[in-house]
Design a protein around this motif. Structure first.
Motif, mmCIF file in Angstrom:
data_model
loop_
_atom_site.group_PDB
_atom_site.id
_atom_site.type_symbol
_atom_site.label_atom_id
_atom_site.label_comp_id
_atom_site.label_asym_id
_atom_site.label_seq_id
_atom_site.Cartn_x
_atom_site.Cartn_y
_atom_site.Cartn_z
ATOM 1 N N SER A 209 -81.943 -48.096 83.439
ATOM 2 C CA SER A 209 -80.727 -47.412 83.890
ATOM 3 C C SER A 209 -79.721 -47.293 82.754
ATOM 4 O O SER A 209 -78.984 -46.317 82.673
ATOM 5 N N ALA B 12 -74.877 -46.575 93.098
ATOM 6 C CA ALA B 12 -74.425 -47.873 92.573
ATOM 7 C C ALA B 12 -74.775 -48.985 93.554
ATOM 8 O O ALA B 12 -75.237 -50.055 93.155
ATOM 9 N N LEU C 261 -82.699 -52.637 84.628
ATOM 10 C CA LEU C 261 -81.401 -52.548 83.961
ATOM 11 C C LEU C 261 -81.509 -51.763 82.656
ATOM 12 O O LEU C 261 -80.676 -50.892 82.376
ATOM 13 N N LEU D 31 -78.628 -49.609 93.424
ATOM 14 C CA LEU D 31 -79.021 -50.281 92.179
ATOM 15 C C LEU D 31 -78.568 -51.739 92.189
ATOM 16 O O LEU D 31 -79.357 -52.654 91.930
ATOM 17 N N ALA D 32 -77.298 -51.948 92.554
ATOM 18 C CA ALA D 32 -76.753 -53.305 92.527
ATOM 19 C C ALA D 32 -77.487 -54.198 93.524
ATOM 20 O O ALA D 32 -77.839 -55.336 93.198
ATOM 21 N N VAL E 147 -75.990 -42.769 88.686
ATOM 22 C CA VAL E 147 -74.707 -43.434 88.446
ATOM 23 C C VAL E 147 -73.940 -42.688 87.355
ATOM 24 O O VAL E 147 -72.740 -42.456 87.454
ATOM 25 N N LEU F 224 -80.974 -55.179 92.122
ATOM 26 C CA LEU F 224 -80.912 -56.140 91.013
ATOM 27 C C LEU F 224 -80.490 -57.515 91.523
ATOM 28 O O LEU F 224 -81.057 -58.541 91.140
ATOM 29 N N PHE F 225 -79.517 -57.508 92.395
ATOM 30 C CA PHE F 225 -78.998 -58.739 92.989
ATOM 31 C C PHE F 225 -80.122 -59.512 93.682
ATOM 32 O O PHE F 225 -80.304 -60.707 93.464
#
Lengths: 287, 306
Positions: free
Chosen positions: A222, A260, A219, A263-264, A242, A267-268
């Protein structure tokens, strides 16, 4: 003779993951993600910095081979997203190990030494907590250029505070154990005790906090890339993709949406995995 | 209580001092001078410039000058905006950022606490799982990803809200930035509230209140809510830091002329004094806010007021 096999941290961790359905899925998705960013580019005939002049800013299309489209410079989005993923994951892992190294050394030393040294070192951590670290990292990036090694170290140097606190707490408990007393009685030096007897026993906590630190670090990277202070062209990372996508999202929304999602998702999954592991293994929660 | 506040206030001073010192020396370590241009200045002119900004003095004198300036609220001159002081620049950006930040914190508190309590009261139900998954999503997805997606949906596709800028400073210009800034905090506060609310609801005094036949509503509002909110109060410090950091990208995305944007512009233009000023200013804000939070906490929890 005692024959009972002591269960290693890895078997215990795996057992904990398997009991939690969401953590299991997160774990498999992450494995898949790592394999995918490593070997995925092989399945495309384009290089990450190759400009395809005949297809500039094309939406996803299977016929011309750009399955996730191209950007305004005609570069393949699929390949660039995977290359960006390599950088993001690498920063995540390397910086986490930097913070691990600092945090564990600091925490073990503070906890083992105890007394005034410990008091002073912990007070120092309290002070550090109140500083706006993110801004110092930004300053470092501005002054010393966007060097990838500097990114590893700067981000790692920001995230070690939690690790140091937790490790110190664990060390305080371990210090009371008989095996440490035995080692002291045998005349083993303080540094050797820390290295051989304390650190190996911290593995459990460390594993949990590795999974929780990696997403934080990704995070931060980015975030920096988004401000234009991360890795440099033609290298890329998810944050940078992004950013580029957000600039032209009206005309070329896939440039924003594809990175996106990657990346999401990553991280999730890291957060779910870390949460699951913490619930199952964290000694602080055990009664 | 007063003694506690005084004690806490004085313990914040070393932190502040360390912050300023690190910022100052980090800037002086930076390679390249502030007046490096494509075309080298004549040596006499550069010497004059350096003298005008006191850069020819020994380092400790510059440090002393900076510190004594800060005491009276003077952050020194800007290197890029030559006619402005850093203090002036900060004061133009700060009101906008403050409005954005305060609305984001309020929204985060209201929605976070409401969602968390709702989930806690229906622990392990479908609603609970739904809210918790949603909040995990909110924590995982950075706000610089959420913000462009929100713009894409609400501004570009539906055309309901402006995509950026402040316009005439109207309410609708603030909706998207505030929501994007608040989302991760809502998610985090919801998780915190849920956890502590579940713990409080299991405790003895709640059981007693239930046994006395009090209505659930009054038990929650009058007995459970205050202790359950203690971790949220503690979290307000880190939340402010998060909102300040977040505002840097959010202001960039929505082209809002706040402090965060000044910071990024200053960083990219190598306007060292401006950047240092903003960092110190942010640091002071965070330290001050932590102080306020600690005082509120001590007020709520008398055990701490030793």
């Amino acid at each position: 003779m005692i024959t009972k096999q002591s269960r290693s941290i890895w078997t215990e961790a795996w057992g904990a993951i398997k009991k939690n359905a969401r953590a299991t899925i997160a774990f498999y998705v992450l494995c898949f993600m790592v394999v995918f960013v490593v070997i995925g580019p092989v399945f495309s005939s384009f290089a990450y910095d190759f400009t395809d002049w005949s297809y500039l800013a094309m939406p996803p299309n299977f016929e011309n081979g750009h399955i996730l489209g191209t950007d305004s410079l005609g570069r393949d989005v699929y390949v660039r997203t995977l290359y960006g993923g390599r950088i993001s994951l690498m920063v995540g892992i390397v910086s986490t190990f930097v913070s691990l190294f600092i945090g564990v050394s600091y925490g073990v030393f503070s906890g083992y030494m105890g007394g005034k040294i410990d008091g002073f070192m912990m007070r120092f951590i309290d002070v550090m907590y109140a500083l706006p670290f993110m801004f110092f990292v930004i300053l470092l990036m501005v002054f010393f250029g966007r060097n990838i090694f500097l990114i590893f170290i700067a981000i790692g140097a920001v995230n070690w505070l939690d690790m140091a606190r937790i490790v110190r707490g664990q060390t305080l408990a371990l210090k009371q154990k008989e095996f440490v007393e035995a080692a002291e009685a045998l005349g083993v030096g303080a540094l050797a005790i820390m290295r051989r007897h304390i650190v190996p026993n911290l593995l459990g906590v460390v594993v949990i906090y590795i999974t929780l630190t990696i997403p934080q670090v990704i995070l931060v990277e980015s975030f920096l890339s988004f401000l234009g202070l991360g890795v440099q062209e033609p290298l890329t990372s998810w944050g940078m993709l992004v950013k580029e996508g957000a600039e032209d999202m009206q005309s070329t929304p896939w440039l924003l949406i594809v990175p996106a999602i990657f990346l999401a998702t990553t991280l999730f999954c890291f957060n779910f995995l870390g949460d699951g592991l913490r619930d199952a293994l964290d000694p602080r929660d055990r009664q | 209580m007063f003694a506690y506040v005084i004690k806490r206030f004085f313990s914040a001073i070393p932190t502040l001092f360390i912050l300023i010192t690190i910022a100052f020396f980090l800037i002086r370590m930076a390679p390249g001078g502030p007046f490096d241009a494509d075309q080298a200045l004549p040596p006499e002119m550069e010497a004059n410039l350096r003298a005008a900004y006191h850069l020819d003095e020994p380092l400790y004198q510059q440090y002393y000058r900076y510190l004594s300036g800060l005491v009276v609220g003077d952050f020194g001159p800007s290197f890029q905006y030559r006619d402005f002081g850093v203090t002036e620049l900060i004061m133009t950006g700060f009101p906008v950022s403050l409005r954005l930040g305060i609305s984001a914190i309020l929204i985060a508190l209201i929605f976070g606490v409401a969602a968390g309590s709702f989930a806690a009261l229906r622990q392990n139900s479908r609603y609970d799982h739904f809210i918790m998954t949603l909040s995990m999503t909110g924590i995982s997805i950075p706000n610089f990803v959420v913000a462009p997606l929100l713009v894409l949906f609400f501004a570009v596709m539906l055309g309901w809200l402006p995509a950026g800028g402040l316009g005439d400073g109207g309410f609708q210009n603030f909706i998207l930035p505030t929501v994007s800034l608040a989302l991760p905090q809502i998610a985090y506060i919801a998780r915190l509230t849920r956890g502590s609310m579940i713990e409080v609801l299991r405790s003895q005094f709640i059981r007693t209140a239930r046994a006395q036949g009090l209505a659930l509503r009054s038990i929650i509002l009058h007995h459970a809510l205050k202790p359950a909110l203690m971790p949220v109060v503690t979290y307000l410090g880190p939340a402010t830091a998060g909102i300040i950091t977040g505002s840097v990208v959010i202001e960039q995305i929505f082209s809002i002329p706040g402090l965060g944007r000044f910071f990024v512009q200053g960083a990219l233009n190598r306007d060292y004094t401006l950047v240092m000023g903003v960092v110190v200013f942010y640091g002071i804000l965070i330290i001050l806010f932590n102080l306020i939070v600690d005082v509120i906490y001590a007020y709520l929890d008398p055990k701490l007021r030793k």
